[in-house]
Scaffold this motif. Structure first.
Motif, PDB file in Angstrom:
ATOM      1  N   GLY A   1      -8.980  34.018 -29.731  1.00 18.67           N
ATOM      2  CA  GLY A   1      -8.185  33.560 -30.862  1.00 18.67           C
ATOM      3  C   GLY A   1      -8.367  32.080 -31.122  1.00 18.67           C
ATOM      4  N   TYR A   2      -8.415  31.300 -30.055  1.00 15.76           N
ATOM      5  CA  TYR A   2      -8.546  29.858 -30.235  1.00 15.76           C
ATOM      6  C   TYR A   2      -9.945  29.458 -30.679  1.00 15.76           C
ATOM      7  N   ILE A   3     -10.957  30.193 -30.266  1.00 13.85           N
ATOM      8  CA  ILE A   3     -12.314  29.906 -30.756  1.00 13.85           C
ATOM      9  C   ILE A   3     -12.385  30.176 -32.260  1.00 13.85           C
ATOM     10  N   ALA A   4     -11.745  31.252 -32.697  1.00 16.21           N
ATOM     11  CA  ALA A   4     -11.699  31.534 -34.142  1.00 16.21           C
ATOM     12  C   ALA A   4     -11.035  30.383 -34.887  1.00 16.21           C
ATOM     13  N   PHE A   5      -9.948  29.852 -34.337  1.00 13.92           N
ATOM     14  CA  PHE A   5      -9.275  28.727 -34.985  1.00 13.92           C
ATOM     15  C   PHE A   5     -10.122  27.456 -34.930  1.00 13.92           C
ATOM     16  N   ILE A   6     -10.879  27.265 -33.858  1.00 13.59           N
ATOM     17  CA  ILE A   6     -11.780  26.109 -33.793  1.00 13.59           C
ATOM     18  C   ILE A   6     -12.793  26.179 -34.931  1.00 13.59           C
ATOM     19  N   VAL A   7     -13.329  27.363 -35.181  1.00 10.73           N
ATOM     20  CA  VAL A   7     -14.287  27.535 -36.281  1.00 10.73           C
ATOM     21  C   VAL A   7     -13.615  27.192 -37.615  1.00 10.73           C
ATOM     22  N   ILE A   8     -12.399  27.666 -37.814  1.00  4.45           N
ATOM     23  CA  ILE A   8     -11.668  27.359 -39.049  1.00  4.45           C
ATOM     24  C   ILE A   8     -11.428  25.858 -39.167  1.00  4.45           C
ATOM     25  N   HIS A   9     -11.016  25.213 -38.080  1.00  2.74           N
ATOM     26  CA  HIS A   9     -10.803  23.761 -38.106  1.00  2.74           C
ATOM     27  C   HIS A   9     -12.094  23.026 -38.478  1.00  2.74           C
ATOM     28  N   LEU A  10     -13.212  23.467 -37.912  1.00  2.00           N
ATOM     29  CA  LEU A  10     -14.492  22.815 -38.212  1.00  2.00           C
ATOM     30  C   LEU A  10     -14.879  23.003 -39.676  1.00  2.00           C
ATOM     31  N   ILE A  11     -14.591  24.165 -40.236  1.00  2.00           N
ATOM     32  CA  ILE A  11     -14.854  24.401 -41.663  1.00  2.00           C
ATOM     33  C   ILE A  11     -13.982  23.484 -42.508  1.00  2.00           C
ATOM     34  N   ILE A  12     -12.705  23.354 -42.139  1.00  2.00           N
ATOM     35  CA  ILE A  12     -11.801  22.461 -42.874  1.00  2.00           C
ATOM     36  C   ILE A  12     -12.287  21.020 -42.782  1.00  2.00           C
ATOM     37  N   ILE A  13     -12.733  20.601 -41.599  1.00  2.00           N
ATOM     38  CA  ILE A  13     -13.238  19.233 -41.414  1.00  2.00           C
ATOM     39  C   ILE A  13     -14.458  18.994 -42.288  1.00  2.00           C
ATOM     40  N   ALA A  14     -15.435  19.869 -42.203  1.00  2.00           N
ATOM     41  CA  ALA A  14     -16.682  19.690 -42.961  1.00  2.00           C
ATOM     42  C   ALA A  14     -16.416  19.721 -44.467  1.00  2.00           C
ATOM     43  N   SER A  15     -15.632  20.683 -44.912  1.00  2.00           N
ATOM     44  CA  SER A  15     -15.366  20.778 -46.353  1.00  2.00           C
ATOM     45  C   SER A  15     -14.510  19.606 -46.832  1.00  2.00           C
ATOM     46  N   GLY A  16     -13.610  19.127 -45.996  1.00  2.00           N
ATOM     47  CA  GLY A  16     -12.798  17.966 -46.364  1.00  2.00           C
ATOM     48  C   GLY A  16     -13.638  16.711 -46.507  1.00  2.00           C
ATOM     49  N   LEU A  17     -14.544  16.485 -45.566  1.00  2.00           N
ATOM     50  CA  LEU A  17     -15.424  15.319 -45.660  1.00  2.00           C
ATOM     51  C   LEU A  17     -16.299  15.410 -46.903  1.00  2.00           C
ATOM     52  N   TRP A  18     -16.802  16.596 -47.185  1.00  2.00           N
ATOM     53  CA  TRP A  18     -17.630  16.823 -48.363  1.00  2.00           C
ATOM     54  C   TRP A  18     -16.831  16.555 -49.643  1.00  2.00           C
ATOM     55  N   ALA A  19     -15.616  17.079 -49.714  1.00  2.00           N
ATOM     56  CA  ALA A  19     -14.790  16.903 -50.917  1.00  2.00           C
ATOM     57  C   ALA A  19     -14.400  15.442 -51.119  1.00  2.00           C
ATOM     58  N   VAL A  20     -14.094  14.740 -50.030  1.00  2.00           N
ATOM     59  CA  VAL A  20     -13.747  13.319 -50.147  1.00  2.00           C
ATOM     60  C   VAL A  20     -14.949  12.516 -50.628  1.00  2.00           C
ATOM     61  N   ARG A  21     -16.119  12.794 -50.084  1.00  2.00           N
ATOM     62  CA  ARG A  21     -17.323  12.073 -50.528  1.00  2.00           C
ATOM     63  C   ARG A  21     -17.592  12.307 -52.009  1.00  2.00           C
ATOM     64  N   GLN A  22     -17.419  13.552 -52.436  1.00  2.00           N
ATOM     65  CA  GLN A  22     -17.614  13.857 -53.854  1.00  2.00           C
ATOM     66  C   GLN A  22     -16.600  13.096 -54.714  1.00  2.00           C
ATOM     67  N   ALA A  23     -15.357  13.068 -54.273  1.00  2.00           N
ATOM     68  CA  ALA A  23     -14.314  12.368 -55.028  1.00  2.00           C
ATOM     69  C   ALA A  23     -14.600  10.869 -55.072  1.00  2.00           C
ATOM     70  N   GLN A  24     -15.038  10.298 -53.946  1.00  2.00           N
ATOM     71  CA  GLN A  24     -15.349   8.876 -53.920  1.00  2.00           C
ATOM     72  C   GLN A  24     -16.543   8.562 -54.818  1.00  2.00           C
ATOM     73  N   ALA A  25     -17.520   9.460 -54.868  1.00  2.00           N
ATOM     74  CA  ALA A  25     -18.666   9.262 -55.756  1.00  2.00           C
ATOM     75  C   ALA A  25     -18.223   9.336 -57.215  1.00  2.00           C
ATOM     76  N   ASP A  26     -17.290  10.230 -57.506  1.00  2.00           N
ATOM     77  CA  ASP A  26     -16.759  10.335 -58.873  1.00  2.00           C
ATOM     78  C   ASP A  26     -16.025   9.070 -59.289  1.00  2.00           C
ATOM     79  N   MET A  27     -15.410   8.392 -58.333  1.00  2.00           N
ATOM     80  CA  MET A  27     -14.628   7.190 -58.627  1.00  2.00           C
ATOM     81  C   MET A  27     -15.453   5.915 -58.539  1.00  2.00           C
TER      82      MET A  27
END
Length: 149
Positions: A109-135
């Motif tokens: 169960g915790y490995i599954a959550f680690i994968v979800i956390h890593l997806i949230i981290i990667a997608s969050g960094l990607w979304a922030v970079r895109q937003a900063q580029a837009d600004m």
């Protein structure tokens, strides 16, 4: 900016669902469920201590959910907060899950959550970079008039 807006929305809904599931698990569900998932002998006092210790995390989930949904209204103003949420995902997500696995909790169960956390981290960094580029200066879209306006 739309990517960060949707990231905030998805994170908000995810944490809202986690919070609701945890309310059920801690307060409405069977205490036997908790006892079966704690890797050491438990009695009613151990269950109560677990619930008391887990409750700040429960309230934090609702805090993250409501903030993320609110921030999605104006994501450009909250890029630093998005990075804070990414940091929390790393420390309170990935590292805490590794700690709990090391302490004997169910690894699957915790490995599954680690994968979800890593997806949230990667997608969050990607979304922030895109937003900063837009600004970034010089990337603003200037309105144009169509023929016949």
């Amino acid at each position: 900016m739309k990517k960060l807006q949707w990231w905030f929305r998805v994170i908000g809904v995810w944490y809202l669902l986690l919070g609701l599931m945890n309310i059920y698990m801690m307060f409405l569900g069977s205490p036997d469920y908790l006892a079966q998932n704690i890797p050491f002998p438990t009695d009613q006092w151990a269950i109560r201590a677990f619930v008391d210790g887990w409750s700040p995390f429960l309230f934090e989930m609702f805090g993250i959910a409501t903030f993320a949904l609110w921030a999605s209204r104006e994501p450009g103003k909250h890029t630093s907060a998005a990075l804070l949420l990414v940091w929390l995902e790393l420390l309170h997500g990935v590292l805490d899950d590794i700690f709990l696995i090391a302490r004997g909790y169910d690894a699957g169960g915790y490995i599954a959550f680690i994968v979800i956390h890593l997806i949230i981290i990667a997608s969050g960094l990607w979304a922030v970079r895109q937003a900063q580029a837009d600004m970034a200066p010089g990337t603003a879209v200037t309105p144009t008039l169509a023929v016949g306006d």
